[in-house]
Design a protein around this motif. Structure first.
Motif, mmCIF file in Angstrom:
data_model
loop_
_atom_site.group_PDB
_atom_site.id
_atom_site.type_symbol
_atom_site.label_atom_id
_atom_site.label_comp_id
_atom_site.label_asym_id
_atom_site.label_seq_id
_atom_site.Cartn_x
_atom_site.Cartn_y
_atom_site.Cartn_z
ATOM 1 N N GLU A 108 0.874 -1.191 -0.118
ATOM 2 C CA GLU A 108 0.008 -0.134 0.096
ATOM 3 C C GLU A 108 0.936 1.313 0.083
ATOM 4 O OE1 GLU A 108 -2.465 0.927 3.466
ATOM 5 O OE2 GLU A 108 -4.001 1.588 2.212
ATOM 6 N N ASP A 109 1.755 1.293 0.912
ATOM 7 C CA ASP A 109 2.735 2.270 0.790
ATOM 8 C C ASP A 109 3.505 2.576 -0.427
ATOM 9 O OD1 ASP A 109 4.047 4.483 2.654
ATOM 10 O OD2 ASP A 109 6.067 3.212 1.681
ATOM 11 N N ALA A 110 3.776 1.498 -1.056
ATOM 12 C CA ALA A 110 4.648 1.788 -2.322
ATOM 13 C C ALA A 110 3.670 2.230 -3.648
ATOM 14 C CB ALA A 110 5.240 0.204 -2.848
ATOM 15 N N ILE A 111 2.411 1.924 -3.399
ATOM 16 C CA ILE A 111 1.646 2.178 -4.838
ATOM 17 C C ILE A 111 1.053 3.625 -4.427
ATOM 18 C CG2 ILE A 111 0.929 -0.382 -5.363
ATOM 19 C CD1 ILE A 111 -1.726 0.269 -4.343
ATOM 20 N N THR A 112 0.953 3.943 -3.136
ATOM 21 C CA THR A 112 0.509 5.269 -2.823
ATOM 22 C C THR A 112 1.631 6.310 -3.299
ATOM 23 O OG1 THR A 112 -0.984 4.310 -1.069
ATOM 24 C CG2 THR A 112 -0.321 6.601 -0.872
ATOM 25 N N GLU A 113 2.752 5.910 -2.770
ATOM 26 C CA GLU A 113 3.950 6.703 -2.813
ATOM 27 C C GLU A 113 4.189 7.048 -4.472
ATOM 28 O OE1 GLU A 113 5.687 8.229 -1.006
ATOM 29 O OE2 GLU A 113 7.406 8.888 -2.123
ATOM 30 N N LEU A 114 4.152 6.077 -5.174
ATOM 31 C CA LEU A 114 4.397 5.855 -6.703
ATOM 32 C C LEU A 114 3.187 7.012 -7.275
ATOM 33 C CD1 LEU A 114 5.990 5.477 -9.005
ATOM 34 C CD2 LEU A 114 4.968 3.295 -9.322
ATOM 35 N N GLU A 115 2.125 6.777 -6.907
ATOM 36 C CA GLU A 115 1.071 7.477 -7.592
ATOM 37 C C GLU A 115 1.261 8.986 -7.215
ATOM 38 O OE1 GLU A 115 -2.570 5.636 -7.117
ATOM 39 O OE2 GLU A 115 -3.146 6.005 -9.080
ATOM 40 N N ALA A 116 1.529 9.134 -5.884
ATOM 41 C CA ALA A 116 1.506 10.467 -5.348
ATOM 42 C C ALA A 116 2.913 11.208 -6.066
ATOM 43 C CB ALA A 116 2.062 10.476 -3.763
ATOM 44 N N ARG A 117 4.058 10.442 -6.402
ATOM 45 C CA ARG A 117 4.730 11.258 -6.947
ATOM 46 C C ARG A 117 4.467 11.453 -8.538
ATOM 47 N NH1 ARG A 117 10.641 9.048 -5.517
ATOM 48 N NH2 ARG A 117 10.445 8.773 -3.180
ATOM 49 N N GLN A 118 3.803 10.553 -9.074
ATOM 50 C CA GLN A 118 3.349 11.118 -10.577
ATOM 51 C C GLN A 118 2.595 12.190 -10.345
ATOM 52 O OE1 GLN A 118 4.582 10.304 -13.148
ATOM 53 N NE2 GLN A 118 5.292 8.131 -13.182
ATOM 54 N N ASP A 119 1.507 12.455 -9.124
ATOM 55 C CA ASP A 119 0.428 13.331 -9.095
ATOM 56 C C ASP A 119 1.153 14.527 -8.894
ATOM 57 O OD1 ASP A 119 -1.883 11.706 -9.376
ATOM 58 O OD2 ASP A 119 -2.063 11.572 -7.385
ATOM 59 N N ALA A 120 2.369 14.513 -7.918
ATOM 60 C CA ALA A 120 2.935 15.939 -7.616
ATOM 61 C C ALA A 120 3.803 16.337 -9.047
ATOM 62 C CB ALA A 120 4.031 15.604 -6.549
ATOM 63 N N ALA A 121 4.106 15.484 -9.769
ATOM 64 C CA ALA A 121 5.096 15.899 -10.850
ATOM 65 C C ALA A 121 4.096 16.704 -11.908
ATOM 66 C CB ALA A 121 5.868 14.794 -11.397
ATOM 67 N N VAL A 122 2.731 16.305 -11.909
ATOM 68 C CA VAL A 122 2.053 16.843 -13.074
ATOM 69 C C VAL A 122 2.027 18.670 -12.989
ATOM 70 C CG1 VAL A 122 -0.299 17.309 -13.920
ATOM 71 C CG2 VAL A 122 0.319 14.971 -13.089
ATOM 72 N N GLU A 123 2.157 18.983 -14.356
ATOM 73 C CA GLU A 123 2.229 20.140 -14.434
ATOM 74 C C GLU A 123 1.005 21.009 -15.275
ATOM 75 O OE1 GLU A 123 6.739 21.938 -15.106
ATOM 76 O OE2 GLU A 123 6.141 19.832 -15.785
ATOM 77 N N VAL A 124 0.499 22.061 -15.053
ATOM 78 C CA VAL A 124 -0.693 22.428 -16.012
ATOM 79 C C VAL A 124 -0.154 23.026 -17.097
ATOM 80 C CG1 VAL A 124 -2.053 22.793 -13.907
ATOM 81 C CG2 VAL A 124 -0.655 24.513 -14.546
ATOM 82 N N ASP A 125 -1.164 23.158 -18.155
ATOM 83 C CA ASP A 125 -0.704 23.396 -19.418
ATOM 84 C C ASP A 125 0.661 23.230 -19.939
ATOM 85 O OD1 ASP A 125 -3.135 24.724 -19.427
ATOM 86 O OD2 ASP A 125 -2.511 26.408 -18.348
ATOM 87 N N VAL A 126 1.022 22.012 -19.952
ATOM 88 C CA VAL A 126 2.196 21.497 -20.319
ATOM 89 C C VAL A 126 2.089 20.695 -21.655
ATOM 90 C CG1 VAL A 126 2.692 19.280 -19.446
ATOM 91 C CG2 VAL A 126 4.556 20.737 -19.414
ATOM 92 N N THR A 127 3.110 20.697 -22.480
ATOM 93 C CA THR A 127 2.832 19.847 -23.763
ATOM 94 C C THR A 127 3.001 18.447 -23.365
ATOM 95 O OG1 THR A 127 5.383 19.621 -23.934
ATOM 96 C CG2 THR A 127 4.429 21.439 -25.032
ATOM 97 N N PRO A 128 2.330 17.648 -24.222
ATOM 98 C CA PRO A 128 2.409 16.124 -24.083
ATOM 99 C C PRO A 128 3.968 15.698 -23.920
ATOM 100 C CG PRO A 128 0.812 16.739 -25.899
ATOM 101 C CD PRO A 128 1.528 18.047 -25.574
ATOM 102 N N LEU A 129 4.661 16.074 -24.753
ATOM 103 C CA LEU A 129 6.284 15.556 -24.798
ATOM 104 C C LEU A 129 6.641 15.810 -23.238
ATOM 105 C CD1 LEU A 129 8.667 14.503 -26.155
ATOM 106 C CD2 LEU A 129 9.353 16.798 -26.831
ATOM 107 N N ARG A 130 6.449 17.058 -22.825
ATOM 108 C CA ARG A 130 7.183 17.333 -21.346
ATOM 109 C C ARG A 130 6.539 16.469 -20.307
ATOM 110 N NH1 ARG A 130 10.439 21.360 -18.965
ATOM 111 N NH2 ARG A 130 9.961 21.264 -16.672
ATOM 112 N N ALA A 131 5.187 16.241 -20.550
ATOM 113 C CA ALA A 131 4.396 15.334 -19.608
ATOM 114 C C ALA A 131 4.798 13.900 -19.723
ATOM 115 C CB ALA A 131 2.927 15.498 -19.941
ATOM 116 N N LEU A 132 5.220 13.539 -20.607
ATOM 117 C CA LEU A 132 5.714 12.304 -21.098
ATOM 118 C C LEU A 132 7.066 12.112 -20.440
ATOM 119 C CD1 LEU A 132 7.596 10.173 -23.234
ATOM 120 C CD2 LEU A 132 5.393 9.433 -21.916
ATOM 121 N N ARG A 133 7.928 13.162 -20.825
ATOM 122 C CA ARG A 133 9.228 12.942 -19.981
ATOM 123 C C ARG A 133 9.433 13.034 -18.581
ATOM 124 N NH1 ARG A 133 12.596 17.517 -23.632
ATOM 125 N NH2 ARG A 133 14.316 16.655 -22.556
#
Lengths: 207, 207, 207, 207
Positions: free
Chosen positions: A62-87
């Motif tokens: 649970e900790d691992a999947i929560t953590e990984l998802e949280a990290r992806q959530d935290a990295a999300v930027e608004v109004d960003v290109t698909p390329l930058r989001a993918l990277r």
DNA sequence: AATGAATGAGGCTTCATTCAT
DNA sequence: AATGAATGAAGCCTCATTCAT
């Protein structure tokens, strides 16, 4: 909780020992006795902290999947290109699997022993996580940013070449995690059909 | 022997049941009792055919690594370009992991239970197999055929995106094995920095 | 039957292997599989010659007790002094335990596994055999030939110091069986309180 | 510890039951299930006290050989005649085999199941114990106190007639242990060629 | 929070034996 | 007479877990 520092409580120590053992030997091949012995405690004492072996596993997963998802959530930027989001996605993905190799190996192993409810939560996580990448790919393909071979196998390829890192990466090897991110970011760019000749990798994470 | 046909002997049936169970549940989570029951026999009877549980595992593992290596050996062509050699390697690799998903999952799992001698043979196989790909990559990079990000991670990426197929591929899905080879061949071409815009995939294997 | 020669039939070979194994490892610690393997045959084949493991044991035990008793019977002389009779008994007793050490060890071991009827026959044998010695002692004591400490413990002492020979005697040691008989004959004479200063031991058996 | 009293701990009870069963049926013929049942406990519970069946055996054997040797050590007197030393040795030897018949039978049985290290310790004990008697005999023979038939077989005879007591002696029989010591002391005196017409046996042990 | 002891279930494996061939 | 294969019973032992202390 004291993430990644020395464990301060007995419960945390138990968890750390369990992580190492589950990752190295596998869940089924690890006995509560072994964990207790490595912790320096009698088997019965484990049950004062975790009601069952499965709960130890679940605490980790649970900790691992929560953590990984949280990290992806935290990295999300608004109004960003698909390329930058993918990277960004790839870097977070790779970074986690390099720095949390043991936890990742546990999560990615066959964990059918979990109760059906918990197992469902893992499957949900996997579905969401995979969809997150797939949506990025689909988006970039739609607007012409990417040039994919196909969505499905590209999704799997990017996901799994990153996950596999947890099987071979050693922190004391020649590549540090950020260098690893650089390499896999470039692999991903190639897989999505984007040529970015001289563009540097995304800025790295401060240690 | 009746490879892939219906098992004709009891020993072969036992092996097939064991393959399915080890692949689905894992080696440690599979009991001899379960295997016996699935075979329709009493546990003691298993021991008339395989002296120990580990020998069942080894029969599977040894066959799988021998078979995979033999397929790569058989696919080697003389006086061929690095590009063609790489494409062939990838197709054989992907094809095996799609058509022998269960065996592949067993081999790729943590199989520390094997005796040290047998475990060493698996490690040797892995080393040789990986080196085979790495040498291809190094050769193509040296003569300018390829443009690699780096050798090490590219080797792992190609190897592992193929291996992971055994975790999700279903023979009754939308892609047949040869189509899968096509896709991953193209992924690999991209990873090694080769643009082959309209070139068709290598000829497929007759079923 | 071919006593002590090379076994000529498969049955005899099986018996010889069983004798060695029962004597060395014990009956319970010897498996039919081991016997079969040492014989060079599959376990099922043993059952063509002996219907059960116990029958193998019984074949050995019955032969041994019959043989030992027959030897004592054959050695009995008419109208002989108690002293000479006792000396003869001891020599036959010692000789058997030296030359048939393996069989003797089997017979003298705890053989409760035998069916009650067979076990009773062994107990009968032991009773008769012990009584034979006891009667000799009682007779010699009554007519003043002997001077016993007591009948019971003297009987046991003579019997058991002879039986114990089968535990340590090695045919390739410093004493041959007849020399061993000489020594134990003299021990027995002392135990029965008879001084025979210079009298030689009884004539030995021709080899 | 409660030597010979009623067992006060579960461990002691397990040991006592094991002693009886090993002595009566033999080690191989005794199952952990049987011991557990006789103790009134489930088989798994035995393993909370003794990690393996062999450890139960070893607990018995080690205690027995230690005890017997300690008794001989304790009985040694300084500046004593060879005759008195021999008589004392025999009494201690006989007394132990009468009062600890079960333990003695276990120790004197073929105990090859023991680990090689433990087995070596038993062989060492046997060698030391036998040498202790042999040295007594050699000493008495050298200074003219004794008149031996020979050293080797006399050593074995004295040792083994005493050991055999554990096979037949019953505490509720006609002879109490001290009377038994008297008898065997006299047997031994005869075997070493010493006539002590009217000398009483050595003083007995207070119960 | 820790533990000694107990346990039901089950782990792998071996056993003596049978039976069809 | 020999054997490959099957089997019921039992072997030793480990497992996760519980519970009283």
């Amino acid at each position: 909780m004291s993430h990644h520092g020395a464990p301060v409580t007995t419960s945390e120590l138990m968890l750390q020992i369990a992580i190492r053992s589950f990752a190295d030997r596998g869940y089924e091949a690890t006995s509560m006795r072994q964990i207790a012995q490595d912790v320096g405690v009698k088997p019965a004492s484990l049950y004062n902290h975790y009601p069952a072996k499965e709960d130890l596993l679940w605490a980790i997963v649970e900790d691992a999947i929560t953590e990984l998802e949280a990290r992806q959530d935290a990295a999300v930027e608004v109004d960003v290109t698909p390329l930058r989001a993918l990277r960004t996605f790839v870097r977070v993905h790779v970074r986690y699997h390099a720095t949390h190799a043991q936890e990742a190996r546990i999560v990615n192993a066959r964990i059918r022993v979990l109760s059906s409810e918990r197992y469902a939560r893992v499957l949900d996580f996997r579905k969401r996580y995979e969809r997150r990448l797939r949506d990025l790919l689909v988006g970039g393909d739609a607007d012409g940013s990417f040039d994919l071979v196909d969505v499905k196998t590209t999704t799997f390829a990017i996901l799994q070449m990153g996950m596999a890192i947890s099987d071979w990466y050693r922190p004391d090897g020649e590549l540090d995690p950020e260098e690893l991110c650089d390499r896999y970011e470039r692999h991903a760019l190639r897989l999505i059909g984007v040529r970015v000749p001289d563009e540097p990798a995304l800025e790295r994470l401060a240690e």
